[in-house]
Design an enzyme around this catalytic site. Structure first.
Site, PDB file in Angstrom:
ATOM      1  N   SER A 167      39.437 -10.579  25.851  1.00 55.77           N
ATOM      2  CA  SER A 167      39.783  -9.321  25.563  1.00 55.77           C
ATOM      3  C   SER A 167      40.420  -9.451  24.171  1.00 55.77           C
ATOM      4  O   SER A 167      39.861  -9.902  23.017  1.00 55.77           O
ATOM      5  CB  SER A 167      40.744  -8.730  26.602  1.00 55.77           C
ATOM      6  OG  SER A 167      40.986  -7.573  26.548  1.00 55.77           O
TER       7      SER A 167
ATOM      8  N   ASP B 279      32.484  -3.360  33.010  1.00 60.46           N
ATOM      9  CA  ASP B 279      33.834  -4.041  32.483  1.00 60.46           C
ATOM     10  C   ASP B 279      34.822  -3.001  33.036  1.00 60.46           C
ATOM     11  O   ASP B 279      36.091  -3.296  33.288  1.00 60.46           O
ATOM     12  CB  ASP B 279      33.670  -4.234  30.978  1.00 60.46           C
ATOM     13  CG  ASP B 279      34.791  -4.669  30.585  1.00 60.46           C
ATOM     14  OD1 ASP B 279      35.094  -5.960  30.237  1.00 60.46           O
ATOM     15  OD2 ASP B 279      35.574  -3.985  30.200  1.00 60.46           O
TER      16      ASP B 279
ATOM     17  N   HIS C 284      36.549  -5.909  34.299  1.00 59.66           N
ATOM     18  CA  HIS C 284      37.129  -6.600  33.034  1.00 59.66           C
ATOM     19  C   HIS C 284      38.279  -7.768  33.418  1.00 59.66           C
ATOM     20  O   HIS C 284      38.204  -8.868  32.752  1.00 59.66           O
ATOM     21  CB  HIS C 284      38.201  -5.697  32.390  1.00 59.66           C
ATOM     22  CG  HIS C 284      38.869  -6.092  30.945  1.00 59.66           C
ATOM     23  ND1 HIS C 284      37.911  -6.212  29.909  1.00 59.66           N
ATOM     24  CD2 HIS C 284      39.936  -6.300  30.658  1.00 59.66           C
ATOM     25  CE1 HIS C 284      38.573  -6.992  28.996  1.00 59.66           C
ATOM     26  NE2 HIS C 284      39.911  -6.566  29.152  1.00 59.66           N
TER      27      HIS C 284
END
Ligand SMILES: *[C@@H]1O[C@H](CO)[C@@H](O)[C@H](O)[C@H]1NC(C)=O
Ligand SMILES: *[C@@H]1O[C@H](CO)[C@@H](O)[C@H](O)[C@H]1NC(C)=O
Ligand SMILES: *[C@@H]1O[C@H](CO)[C@@H](O)[C@H](O)[C@H]1NC(C)=O
Length: 284
Positions: A94, A210, A265
């Protein structure tokens, strides 16, 4: 006795040849502990791997200015690289993936062999779901007023907030993404590209479910145009101009794009099945 000793030496030798050390950088509003599943899994499947789980900038400090964080991450990667002359692998998750990329680009003599970008907003971020994780009351449409200002640039998010409707302001005020993407040229642009081209392998991982990175294709350097259509990376100037070496890497078969559906995610680094499929094959 002698034989046993030799055997041990041999095993150490083989071990160090087999797996390169892995440096891991966590995401926003979390810390090294959030990457524990991944660390343990690597250690289990690839015994003997030295894993460095970076504990810098955890929690709220992960919101500090992007360049400030990159400076420390750069030193961290440089120090570990010097301990392992055979080369290292860096994995950033990320926000950690975009900061790690900038650190690698800022180290023209690094010995990072493989860089894995795990669901990172490499072309920027523009969307409510991500924004509301950090700034619950801010609307994506007006966030530019905060982010494209002196104050906003003190936050990491301001550095890679990329509002497709406010590109002139983005170019003028953003002190981070336009620089590391060589959209805005500086005295460092040449070395930013050299740092990328020096990689043996660039692995970009992302997927349509995601739910946080917006557009999710930003994980592969694709991005919104003004009409909020996603333009694939190979049709964007950053690729066509080879601004940061993506084209060079692709043509040398060193750029690997992974699109994996049905991964949220928060699962990329915590679901072992996903880790086996998208990360383990690149840790050699
Ligand atoms: C790409 O190249 C064109 C033509 O040289 C130039 O006008 C443009 O500014 C470049 N874009 C980027 C993002 O480097
Ligand atoms: C170039 O990089 C150096 C070292 O990281 C930094 O001190 C300097 O401010 C950068 N210059 C520009 C124009 O961004
Ligand atoms: C945006 O991208 C789409 C798909 O590539 C394209 O059809 C459209 O013309 C683009 N719009 C603008 C304003 O560039």
């Amino acid at each position: 006795m002698k034989i046993k000793y030799l055997l041990m030496l041999c095993m150490c030798f083989v071990g160090s040849l087999a797996y390169k050390p892995v440096v891991i950088l966590h995401g926003i509003l979390s810390g090294a502990e959030s990457m524990t599943v991944l660390v343990r899994h690597i250690e289990k499947l690839h015994p003997g791997t030295v894993v460095y789980n970076c504990d810098k900038f955890s929690g709220w400090s992960s919101l500090e200015n992007a360049w400030w964080q990159v400076e420390q991450i750069k030193e961290y990667i440089d120090k570990i690289g010097k301990l392992h002359t055979e080369g290292i692998i860096v994995l950033g998750y990320s926000q950690g993936g975009i900061l790690a990329r900038a650190a690698i680009q800022s180290l023209p003599n690094h010995n990072v062999k493989t860089f894995i970008s795990l669901s990172s907003p490499q072309a920027g971020q523009y969307g409510t779901s991500f924004l509301h994780l950090i700034f619950p009351d801010l609307a994506a449409k007006t966030a530019f007023e905060l982010f494209y200002s002196r104050v906003g640039q003190h936050t990491s998010v301001g550095g890679y907030w990329n509002d497709p409707h406010k590109q002139a302001l983005y170019m003028k005020y953003s002190e981070f993404l336009p620089l590391i993407n060589n959209e805005k040229l500086s005295s460092n642009s040449t070395s930013f590209k050299m740092g990328m081209v020096r990689l043996n392998k660039l692995v970009l991982i992302g997927g349509p479910n995601d739910g946080v990175i917006t557009p999710w294709q930003s994980s592969h350097f694709s991005y919104f145009n003004e009409s909020l259509d996603v333009v694939p990376f190979y049709k964007r100037e950053i690729y066509m101009n080879d601004s940061i070496g993506l084209k060079t890497l692709l043509e040398a078969e060193k750029l690997i794009i992974i699109v994996k559906p049905f991964v949220h995610h928060l699962s990329w680094h915590s679901n072992k099945r996903v880790i086996n499929q998208v990360i383990m094959p690149y840790l050699d």
